[in-house]
Design a protein around this motif. Structure first.
Motif, PDB file in Angstrom:
ATOM      1  N   VAL A  75       0.834  -1.205   0.000  1.00  0.00           N
ATOM      2  CA  VAL A  75       0.000   0.000   0.000  1.00  0.00           C
ATOM      3  C   VAL A  75       0.868   1.254   0.000  1.00  0.00           C
ATOM      4  O   VAL A  75       0.560   2.239  -0.682  1.00  0.00           O
ATOM      5  CB  VAL A  75      -0.965  -0.005   1.203  1.00  0.00           C
ATOM      6  N   LEU A  76       1.968   1.237   0.722  1.00  0.00           N
ATOM      7  CA  LEU A  76       2.863   2.392   0.731  1.00  0.00           C
ATOM      8  C   LEU A  76       3.417   2.669  -0.669  1.00  0.00           C
ATOM      9  O   LEU A  76       3.563   3.829  -1.072  1.00  0.00           O
ATOM     10  CB  LEU A  76       4.005   2.174   1.714  1.00  0.00           C
ATOM     11  N   THR A 105       2.551   6.778  -5.696  1.00  0.00           N
ATOM     12  CA  THR A 105       2.194   7.136  -7.066  1.00  0.00           C
ATOM     13  C   THR A 105       1.299   8.368  -7.130  1.00  0.00           C
ATOM     14  O   THR A 105       0.995   8.849  -8.234  1.00  0.00           O
ATOM     15  CB  THR A 105       1.492   5.963  -7.771  1.00  0.00           C
ATOM     16  N   VAL A 106       0.850   8.880  -5.981  1.00  0.00           N
ATOM     17  CA  VAL A 106       0.044  10.099  -5.964  1.00  0.00           C
ATOM     18  C   VAL A 106       0.881  11.222  -5.361  1.00  0.00           C
ATOM     19  O   VAL A 106       1.878  10.973  -4.671  1.00  0.00           O
ATOM     20  CB  VAL A 106      -1.273   9.905  -5.179  1.00  0.00           C
ATOM     21  N   GLN A 114      -2.231  12.057   2.799  1.00  0.00           N
ATOM     22  CA  GLN A 114      -2.689  12.279   4.165  1.00  0.00           C
ATOM     23  C   GLN A 114      -3.530  11.097   4.645  1.00  0.00           C
ATOM     24  O   GLN A 114      -4.422  10.644   3.921  1.00  0.00           O
ATOM     25  CB  GLN A 114      -3.543  13.541   4.249  1.00  0.00           C
ATOM     26  N   PRO A 115      -3.309  10.621   5.860  1.00  0.00           N
ATOM     27  CA  PRO A 115      -4.119   9.503   6.363  1.00  0.00           C
ATOM     28  C   PRO A 115      -5.620   9.789   6.331  1.00  0.00           C
ATOM     29  O   PRO A 115      -6.406   8.946   5.862  1.00  0.00           O
ATOM     30  CB  PRO A 115      -3.609   9.312   7.793  1.00  0.00           C
ATOM     31  N   ASN A 116      -6.044  10.963   6.825  1.00  0.00           N
ATOM     32  CA  ASN A 116      -7.486  11.234   6.861  1.00  0.00           C
ATOM     33  C   ASN A 116      -8.098  11.307   5.468  1.00  0.00           C
ATOM     34  O   ASN A 116      -9.263  10.943   5.278  1.00  0.00           O
ATOM     35  CB  ASN A 116      -7.765  12.529   7.622  1.00  0.00           C
ATOM     36  N   LEU A 117      -7.330  11.784   4.506  1.00  0.00           N
ATOM     37  CA  LEU A 117      -7.827  11.823   3.132  1.00  0.00           C
ATOM     38  C   LEU A 117      -7.985  10.408   2.600  1.00  0.00           C
ATOM     39  O   LEU A 117      -9.020  10.059   2.019  1.00  0.00           O
ATOM     40  CB  LEU A 117      -6.882  12.639   2.256  1.00  0.00           C
ATOM     41  N   ALA A 152      -7.069   6.036  -6.157  1.00  0.00           N
ATOM     42  CA  ALA A 152      -6.128   7.073  -6.579  1.00  0.00           C
ATOM     43  C   ALA A 152      -6.842   8.241  -7.238  1.00  0.00           C
ATOM     44  O   ALA A 152      -6.488   9.413  -7.020  1.00  0.00           O
ATOM     45  CB  ALA A 152      -5.087   6.483  -7.534  1.00  0.00           C
ATOM     46  N   ALA A 153      -7.857   7.945  -8.038  1.00  0.00           N
ATOM     47  CA  ALA A 153      -8.601   9.015  -8.709  1.00  0.00           C
ATOM     48  C   ALA A 153      -9.278   9.926  -7.686  1.00  0.00           C
ATOM     49  O   ALA A 153      -9.277  11.158  -7.840  1.00  0.00           O
ATOM     50  CB  ALA A 153      -9.638   8.407  -9.654  1.00  0.00           C
TER      51      ALA A 153
END
Length: 294
Positions: free
Chosen positions: A18-19, A24-25, A31-34, A64-65
């Motif tokens: 996941v990291l 890639t973004v 941000q975690p909350n995002l 990602a989108a």
């Protein structure tokens, strides 16, 4: 603190797959909350870190989108309970202009109900509970005759997708905040606010100039300036001090510092309520408590 998000954050911090996807973004979108808000918006199982890993990997293009187009925009109506004591003492009627308005739920302090301990004020909308100390509870609602908001990315409270995003940003355990959000959204949707896309420095004067001349202009913001670079914060505070009317802020003292603040009520995170640059009270982040000292 959200135990659900704490578990999930710890799991992702130790999850190379996941990291690697997050790399890639853009950095600002990691941000975690995002990420957690996007996962909840898309139906991700955030209560189960292992299942959430699988969901994130399998649905990464969609995740990602959303990360690239969304921003964290907490629109907490409960903060109106912090504004009310400062608004009630100003010459009425009021013209409210909120900076960082999101969907504009903070623009309706006259249409919510407040409960300061045993004291209750108002008869509509959600009930906003606030533990108030150091001052008497307000005895009247403000008379608001004009309201407008400024935001880089304003949200439409009548748009189900925007409302779903605001609800997804509320932490999973905080059902009362989600219920309050929906109740406040119903108030705003019945009389949608005027929300203008724009910058808090470049576009504020033009919007402020549209306020009616026979009302007291009040420019306010709550937990917004921490997202603004320091130089722009300084430009904003210099600008807002010179506008006609009044300026009410609710920000951390690290973002808007004040000399000689008394000790905070406890070691939890507190903001400072200030009017025209004069600190008045310690406040909790979602409006649940305020300790008046001004």
């Amino acid at each position: 603190m959200s135990p659900t998000y704490e578990r999930l954050a710890l799991a992702i911090a130790d999850d190379p797959e996941v990291l690697a996807l997050l790399e890639t973004v853009p950095v600002a979108k990691r941000q975690p909350n995002l990420l957690f808000g996007v996962l909840r918006l898309l139906g991700g199982p955030v209560h189960d870190p292992a299942a959430c890993h699988d969901f994130t990997v399998a649905n990464w293009p969609g995740v990602a989108a959303q990360l690239r187009t969304r921003a964290t925009q907490t629109n907490e109506a409960g903060r109106c309970a912090l504004l009310l004591p400062a608004l009630a003492t100003l010459p009425q009627p009021l013209a409210l202009l909120e900076v960082g308005a999101a969907a504009g739920l903070g623009l309706y302090p006259d249409r919510y109900t407040y409960r300061y301990g045993p004291y209750r004020l108002g008869a509509g909308g959600p009930v906003l509970d606030c533990a108030l100390s150091g001052a008497a509870a307000p005895t009247r609602l403000p008379d608001v005759v004009w309201r407008a908001g400024l935001d880089l990315n304003p949200l439409d409270v009548t748009d189900p997708a925007d409302l779903a995003w605001l609800a997804a940003l509320v932490w999973p355990e905080q059902r009362h905040r989600r219920e309050r959000l929906l109740a406040a959204a119903a108030v705003a949707a019945a009389d949608p606010p005027r929300l203008v896309p724009g910058d808090l420095v470049d576009d504020l004067p033009a919007l402020a100039a549209q306020a009616p001349s026979d009302a007291t202009l009040v420019v306010f913001h709550t937990s917004v300036l921490y997202q603004v670079p320091a130089a722009r914060r300084e430009a904003f505070t210099a600008l807002v001090r010179d506008l006609p009317g009044h300026w009410i802020s609710v920000e951390t003292p690290e973002v808007l510092p004040y000399a000689g603040l008394p000790a905070a009520p406890d070691e939890r995170l507190h903001n400072v309520l200030a009017r025209d640059g004069v600190p008045l009270a310690w406040t909790r982040g979602h409006g649940e408590a305020m300790a008046w000292f001004g």
